[in-house]
Design a protein around this motif. Structure first.
Motif, PDB file in Angstrom:
ATOM      1  N   SER A  96       0.756  -1.175  -0.057  1.00  9.07           N
ATOM      2  CA  SER A  96       0.074   0.076  -0.264  1.00  9.07           C
ATOM      3  C   SER A  96       0.670   1.374   0.139  1.00  9.07           C
ATOM      4  CB  SER A  96      -0.934   0.016   1.116  1.00  9.07           C
ATOM      5  OG  SER A  96      -1.931  -0.984   1.044  1.00  9.07           O
ATOM      6  N   LEU A  97       1.832   1.402   0.816  1.00  4.26           N
ATOM      7  CA  LEU A  97       2.868   2.390   0.959  1.00  4.26           C
ATOM      8  C   LEU A  97       3.380   2.600  -0.463  1.00  4.26           C
ATOM      9  CD1 LEU A  97       4.284   2.119   4.451  1.00  4.26           C
ATOM     10  CD2 LEU A  97       2.803   3.855   3.510  1.00  4.26           C
ATOM     11  N   TRP A  98       3.965   1.846  -1.038  1.00  2.00           N
ATOM     12  CA  TRP A  98       4.556   1.750  -2.474  1.00  2.00           C
ATOM     13  C   TRP A  98       3.366   2.171  -3.558  1.00  2.00           C
ATOM     14  CZ3 TRP A  98       9.021   3.394  -2.597  1.00  2.00           C
ATOM     15  CH2 TRP A  98      10.027   3.144  -1.683  1.00  2.00           C
ATOM     16  N   LYS A  99       2.174   2.210  -3.344  1.00  5.67           N
ATOM     17  CA  LYS A  99       1.402   2.774  -4.190  1.00  5.67           C
ATOM     18  C   LYS A  99       1.089   4.346  -3.982  1.00  5.67           C
ATOM     19  CE  LYS A  99      -0.083  -1.397  -6.123  1.00  5.67           C
ATOM     20  NZ  LYS A  99       0.904  -2.096  -5.622  1.00  5.67           N
ATOM     21  N   ILE A 100       1.014   4.511  -2.449  1.00  8.87           N
ATOM     22  CA  ILE A 100       0.661   5.981  -2.314  1.00  8.87           C
ATOM     23  C   ILE A 100       1.877   6.849  -2.505  1.00  8.87           C
ATOM     24  CG2 ILE A 100       0.495   7.497  -0.042  1.00  8.87           C
ATOM     25  CD1 ILE A 100      -0.979   4.972   1.095  1.00  8.87           C
ATOM     26  N   ILE A 101       3.106   6.516  -2.110  1.00  8.19           N
ATOM     27  CA  ILE A 101       4.337   7.374  -2.413  1.00  8.19           C
ATOM     28  C   ILE A 101       4.582   7.666  -3.956  1.00  8.19           C
ATOM     29  CG2 ILE A 101       6.960   7.627  -2.096  1.00  8.19           C
ATOM     30  CD1 ILE A 101       6.537   5.827   0.708  1.00  8.19           C
ATOM     31  N   PRO A 102       4.564   6.758  -4.868  1.00  7.09           N
ATOM     32  CA  PRO A 102       4.486   7.240  -6.237  1.00  7.09           C
ATOM     33  C   PRO A 102       3.344   7.961  -6.536  1.00  7.09           C
ATOM     34  CG  PRO A 102       5.108   4.789  -6.180  1.00  7.09           C
ATOM     35  CD  PRO A 102       4.592   5.405  -4.719  1.00  7.09           C
ATOM     36  N   GLY A 103       2.377   7.543  -6.202  1.00  4.27           N
ATOM     37  CA  GLY A 103       0.735   7.929  -6.423  1.00  4.27           C
ATOM     38  C   GLY A 103       0.871   9.324  -6.307  1.00  4.27           C
ATOM     39  N   LEU A 104       1.314   9.944  -5.161  1.00  5.60           N
ATOM     40  CA  LEU A 104       1.476  11.461  -5.092  1.00  5.60           C
ATOM     41  C   LEU A 104       2.505  12.090  -5.963  1.00  5.60           C
ATOM     42  CD1 LEU A 104       1.184  14.186  -3.575  1.00  5.60           C
ATOM     43  CD2 LEU A 104       2.979  13.462  -2.135  1.00  5.60           C
ATOM     44  N   PHE A 105       3.315  11.606  -6.196  1.00  3.76           N
ATOM     45  CA  PHE A 105       4.465  12.132  -7.351  1.00  3.76           C
ATOM     46  C   PHE A 105       3.599  12.143  -8.840  1.00  3.76           C
ATOM     47  CE2 PHE A 105       7.515  11.132 -10.667  1.00  3.76           C
ATOM     48  CZ  PHE A 105       8.389  12.153 -10.712  1.00  3.76           C
ATOM     49  N   PHE A 106       3.102  10.892  -9.129  1.00  3.28           N
ATOM     50  CA  PHE A 106       2.521  10.806 -10.547  1.00  3.28           C
ATOM     51  C   PHE A 106       1.280  11.814 -10.540  1.00  3.28           C
ATOM     52  CE2 PHE A 106       4.331   6.447 -10.719  1.00  3.28           C
ATOM     53  CZ  PHE A 106       5.178   6.657 -11.770  1.00  3.28           C
ATOM     54  N   THR A 107       0.707  12.126  -9.414  1.00  6.45           N
ATOM     55  CA  THR A 107      -0.601  12.942  -9.360  1.00  6.45           C
ATOM     56  C   THR A 107      -0.198  14.381  -9.721  1.00  6.45           C
ATOM     57  OG1 THR A 107      -2.063  11.632  -8.005  1.00  6.45           O
ATOM     58  CG2 THR A 107      -2.596  13.927  -7.918  1.00  6.45           C
ATOM     59  N   ILE A 108       0.863  14.845  -9.053  1.00  6.17           N
ATOM     60  CA  ILE A 108       1.489  16.202  -9.175  1.00  6.17           C
ATOM     61  C   ILE A 108       1.783  16.183 -10.704  1.00  6.17           C
ATOM     62  CG2 ILE A 108       3.226  17.762  -8.734  1.00  6.17           C
ATOM     63  CD1 ILE A 108       3.506  16.464  -5.942  1.00  6.17           C
ATOM     64  N   ILE A 109       2.520  15.273 -11.232  1.00  3.51           N
ATOM     65  CA  ILE A 109       3.011  15.498 -12.809  1.00  3.51           C
ATOM     66  C   ILE A 109       1.816  15.548 -13.561  1.00  3.51           C
ATOM     67  CG2 ILE A 109       4.311  14.763 -14.397  1.00  3.51           C
ATOM     68  CD1 ILE A 109       6.195  15.406 -12.286  1.00  3.51           C
ATOM     69  N   ILE A 110       0.874  14.640 -13.501  1.00  2.93           N
ATOM     70  CA  ILE A 110      -0.274  14.518 -14.479  1.00  2.93           C
ATOM     71  C   ILE A 110      -1.332  15.689 -14.192  1.00  2.93           C
ATOM     72  CG2 ILE A 110      -2.384  12.968 -15.087  1.00  2.93           C
ATOM     73  CD1 ILE A 110      -0.312  10.653 -14.158  1.00  2.93           C
ATOM     74  N   SER A 111      -1.443  16.030 -13.035  1.00  3.18           N
ATOM     75  CA  SER A 111      -2.419  17.431 -12.962  1.00  3.18           C
ATOM     76  C   SER A 111      -1.632  18.457 -13.340  1.00  3.18           C
ATOM     77  CB  SER A 111      -2.466  17.689 -11.196  1.00  3.18           C
ATOM     78  OG  SER A 111      -3.027  16.609 -10.643  1.00  3.18           O
ATOM     79  N   ILE A 112      -0.387  18.862 -13.608  1.00  3.26           N
ATOM     80  CA  ILE A 112       0.271  19.926 -14.268  1.00  3.26           C
ATOM     81  C   ILE A 112       0.250  19.665 -15.772  1.00  3.26           C
ATOM     82  CG2 ILE A 112       2.324  20.838 -14.710  1.00  3.26           C
ATOM     83  CD1 ILE A 112       3.314  20.293 -11.777  1.00  3.26           C
ATOM     84  N   ILE A 113       0.188  18.501 -16.215  1.00  4.87           N
ATOM     85  CA  ILE A 113       0.196  18.369 -17.799  1.00  4.87           C
ATOM     86  C   ILE A 113      -1.239  18.516 -18.097  1.00  4.87           C
ATOM     87  CG2 ILE A 113       0.219  16.367 -19.551  1.00  4.87           C
ATOM     88  CD1 ILE A 113       2.673  15.350 -17.863  1.00  4.87           C
ATOM     89  N   LEU A 114      -2.138  18.102 -17.249  1.00  2.00           N
ATOM     90  CA  LEU A 114      -3.750  17.899 -17.879  1.00  2.00           C
ATOM     91  C   LEU A 114      -4.500  19.347 -17.446  1.00  2.00           C
ATOM     92  CD1 LEU A 114      -4.986  14.413 -17.015  1.00  2.00           C
ATOM     93  CD2 LEU A 114      -4.268  15.422 -19.262  1.00  2.00           C
ATOM     94  N   ARG A 115      -3.808  20.159 -16.663  1.00  2.00           N
ATOM     95  CA  ARG A 115      -4.494  21.451 -16.260  1.00  2.00           C
ATOM     96  C   ARG A 115      -4.698  22.262 -17.204  1.00  2.00           C
ATOM     97  NH1 ARG A 115      -0.217  24.429 -13.086  1.00  2.00           N
ATOM     98  NH2 ARG A 115       0.358  24.765 -15.161  1.00  2.00           N
ATOM     99  N   LYS A 116      -6.070  22.825 -17.299  1.00  2.00           N
ATOM    100  CA  LYS A 116      -6.522  23.701 -18.305  1.00  2.00           C
ATOM    101  C   LYS A 116      -7.681  24.622 -17.522  1.00  2.00           C
ATOM    102  CE  LYS A 116      -8.768  24.089 -22.626  1.00  2.00           C
ATOM    103  NZ  LYS A 116      -9.150  23.564 -23.813  1.00  2.00           N
ATOM    104  N   ASN A 117      -7.383  25.635 -17.329  1.00  2.69           N
ATOM    105  CA  ASN A 117      -8.459  26.461 -16.550  1.00  2.69           C
ATOM    106  C   ASN A 117      -9.461  27.176 -17.474  1.00  2.69           C
ATOM    107  OD1 ASN A 117      -7.664  25.452 -13.843  1.00  2.69           O
ATOM    108  ND2 ASN A 117      -6.238  27.386 -14.241  1.00  2.69           N
ATOM    109  N   PRO A 118     -10.672  27.639 -17.348  1.00  2.00           N
ATOM    110  CA  PRO A 118     -11.623  28.195 -18.149  1.00  2.00           C
ATOM    111  C   PRO A 118     -10.611  29.658 -18.206  1.00  2.00           C
ATOM    112  CG  PRO A 118     -12.832  27.808 -16.123  1.00  2.00           C
ATOM    113  CD  PRO A 118     -11.418  27.288 -15.903  1.00  2.00           C
ATOM    114  N   ASN A 119     -10.907  30.277 -19.299  1.00  2.00           N
ATOM    115  CA  ASN A 119     -10.626  31.724 -19.504  1.00  2.00           C
ATOM    116  C   ASN A 119     -11.446  32.684 -18.761  1.00  2.00           C
ATOM    117  OD1 ASN A 119      -8.346  30.789 -21.201  1.00  2.00           O
ATOM    118  ND2 ASN A 119      -9.469  30.801 -22.854  1.00  2.00           N
TER     119      ASN A 119
END
Length: 170
Positions: free
Chosen positions: A147-170
């Protein structure tokens, strides 16, 4: 609130189920499935997070996702993966206690094979401490480690993917 997490629930539970299936399959293919299951976790976790965020962005949030929304949906996704996977692995080990003993013996064998290297690099006391910790290992330790080895990389991947997919309305 449920609209924010519908895709996280789906892909988090799916990722956890796939992780359990991986552990079960690997248990039949080799004596210690824990190490290869970690590798599988490094594949399924970012894929599940990406799909949860993508589905949230495209089908729930009209093509937009903020960093905060991405982090929230990603958090729920990787926590569900970790919880489902850890619980499933614990149940497998409870149902098949011989598998736990094989995992324990495998870890002791690896430690004894690398005894001199560990002593040379870390000292005799570190080796003895590790040996004692492995001998005291319980079923829950294997599940918690997964479980811990799902959480630790999960946080890292979430940060990266959230930045890549981020698109705010104008």
């Amino acid at each position: 609130m449920n609209k924010y997490f519908a895709s996280a629930y789906q892909f988090g539970i799916l990722g956890g189920i796939l992780s359990i299936a991986s552990f079960g399959l690997l248990a039949f293919l080799q004596p210690d499935p824990t190490n290869l299951n970690l590798v599988f976790g490094y594949l399924i976790t970012p894929i599940s997070i990406f799909l949860a965020l993508k589905f949230f962005k495209d089908y729930t949030n009209n093509g937009y996702i903020s960093f905060a929304e991405g982090m929230s949906v990603g958090f729920v996704t990787y926590m569900l993966i970790a919880l489902v996977s850890g619980l499933g692995i614990w149940i497998i080990l409870v149902l098949f206690p011989d598998l736990f003993q094989v995992i324990l013996d495998s870890k002791l064998n690896v430690l004894s094979e690398n005894r001199q290297t560990i002593i040379d690099q870390l000292g005799e006391s570190s080796f003895q401490n590790t040996l004692e910790n492995i001998r005291e290992m319980a079923l829950m330790d294997v599940a918690l480690s997964d479980s811990l080895w799902k959480i630790i990389p999960g946080l890292f991947f979430t940060i990266i993917i959230s930045i890549i997919l981020r698109k705010n309305p104008n």
